[in-house]
Design a protein around this motif. Sequence first.
Motif, PDB file in Angstrom:
ATOM      1  N   VAL A 167      79.877  62.549  63.871  1.00  0.00           N
ATOM      2  CA  VAL A 167      78.728  63.064  64.717  1.00  0.00           C
ATOM      3  C   VAL A 167      77.762  62.023  65.066  1.00  0.00           C
ATOM      4  O   VAL A 167      77.321  60.889  64.149  1.00  0.00           O
ATOM      5  CB  VAL A 167      77.964  64.236  63.930  1.00  0.00           C
ATOM      6  N   ALA A 168      77.007  62.025  66.001  1.00  0.00           N
ATOM      7  CA  ALA A 168      75.883  61.201  66.203  1.00  0.00           C
ATOM      8  C   ALA A 168      74.452  61.971  65.919  1.00  0.00           C
ATOM      9  O   ALA A 168      74.314  63.302  66.588  1.00  0.00           O
ATOM     10  CB  ALA A 168      75.862  60.679  67.531  1.00  0.00           C
ATOM     11  N   PRO A 214      79.871  65.719  68.793  1.00  0.00           N
ATOM     12  CA  PRO A 214      78.497  65.934  69.137  1.00  0.00           C
ATOM     13  C   PRO A 214      77.411  65.049  68.953  1.00  0.00           C
ATOM     14  O   PRO A 214      77.684  64.463  67.941  1.00  0.00           O
ATOM     15  CB  PRO A 214      78.306  67.464  68.388  1.00  0.00           C
ATOM     16  N   ILE A 215      76.252  65.249  69.743  1.00  0.00           N
ATOM     17  CA  ILE A 215      75.080  64.515  69.406  1.00  0.00           C
ATOM     18  C   ILE A 215      73.923  65.593  68.944  1.00  0.00           C
ATOM     19  O   ILE A 215      73.897  66.530  69.511  1.00  0.00           O
ATOM     20  CB  ILE A 215      74.275  63.770  70.680  1.00  0.00           C
ATOM     21  N   GLU A 227      73.943  75.048  68.797  1.00  0.00           N
ATOM     22  CA  GLU A 227      74.679  75.500  67.462  1.00  0.00           C
ATOM     23  C   GLU A 227      74.073  74.828  66.247  1.00  0.00           C
ATOM     24  O   GLU A 227      74.023  73.576  66.600  1.00  0.00           O
ATOM     25  CB  GLU A 227      76.122  75.592  67.776  1.00  0.00           C
ATOM     26  N   ALA A 228      74.337  75.534  65.159  1.00  0.00           N
ATOM     27  CA  ALA A 228      73.967  74.812  64.114  1.00  0.00           C
ATOM     28  C   ALA A 228      75.111  73.926  63.293  1.00  0.00           C
ATOM     29  O   ALA A 228      76.247  74.426  63.413  1.00  0.00           O
ATOM     30  CB  ALA A 228      73.774  75.812  62.980  1.00  0.00           C
ATOM     31  N   VAL A 229      74.995  72.853  63.120  1.00  0.00           N
ATOM     32  CA  VAL A 229      76.027  71.886  62.493  1.00  0.00           C
ATOM     33  C   VAL A 229      75.537  71.635  61.121  1.00  0.00           C
ATOM     34  O   VAL A 229      74.468  70.893  60.883  1.00  0.00           O
ATOM     35  CB  VAL A 229      76.246  70.682  63.499  1.00  0.00           C
ATOM     36  N   VAL A 259      78.764  59.298  60.461  1.00  0.00           N
ATOM     37  CA  VAL A 259      77.434  59.608  60.853  1.00  0.00           C
ATOM     38  C   VAL A 259      76.774  58.180  61.762  1.00  0.00           C
ATOM     39  O   VAL A 259      76.662  57.324  61.001  1.00  0.00           O
ATOM     40  CB  VAL A 259      76.323  60.320  60.196  1.00  0.00           C
ATOM     41  N   THR A 260      76.595  58.585  63.093  1.00  0.00           N
ATOM     42  CA  THR A 260      75.866  57.147  63.694  1.00  0.00           C
ATOM     43  C   THR A 260      74.429  57.731  64.121  1.00  0.00           C
ATOM     44  O   THR A 260      74.443  58.840  64.593  1.00  0.00           O
ATOM     45  CB  THR A 260      76.873  56.574  64.850  1.00  0.00           C
TER      46      THR A 260
END
Length: 223
Positions: free
Chosen positions: A113-114, A135-136, A65-67, A80-81
């Motif tokens: 998110v990662a 999610p990653i 899926e597009a994130v 963000v990590t």
Amino acid sequence: MSLQARLDAFKADFRAGKPPYNAPPDIHPVMERATDELIASGQAGRALKAGDRAPAFTLRGPDGEAVSSADLLAKGPLVVTFYRGVWCPYCNMELQALQEALPAIAAEGASLVAISPQNPVNSRKSVRQNQLGFPILSDEHNAVAHAFGLRFALPGYLVELYKKLGNDLPTVNGDPSWTLPMPARYVIGQDGVILYSEVNPDYTHRPEPSDLLPVLRQARATA
């Protein structure tokens, strides 16, 4: 136990060659040389930092899926990590610690998110193994990591060591470049400006998830 204490304990066992790691002792000087060279390069100091504008991105999640960072920032601040991959135990321990902190992060109205260069198959594996509720995202060719100033090329001698250890990054990532992101963590405000940054070229050191919470509280108070 703090995240860094857990990482230090793992590192001590790994260096000692304790089961189940059984790491040959001659690999440690090679890994440490590569880390020392990355530190000496000064690249971490040139990466994006608090006060800079974060690059917008749209990446594939574990299920394809597009994130979009824009969509996430419309809801609140974004944590963000940057994650090296399923093969990196230090990264997995960090993700587990972030999962423990996820309820507190969500309570401040933030998303997490990662971002990893690995392909979605390995991202699904990472999510499953670490029991993640976030999610990653797959960063092909480390393009987003590059935009943040985090992408670096592994030196040839480290590539050879990784091959001997079975860390086949071209297969894991679907990218022949042998590049990785430096571990980093960011908080991005809803206006796209970075509120918090922590970049460390030594992959065995990670910030505590609790360090995020005062930043998120301040962002929420000023929203």
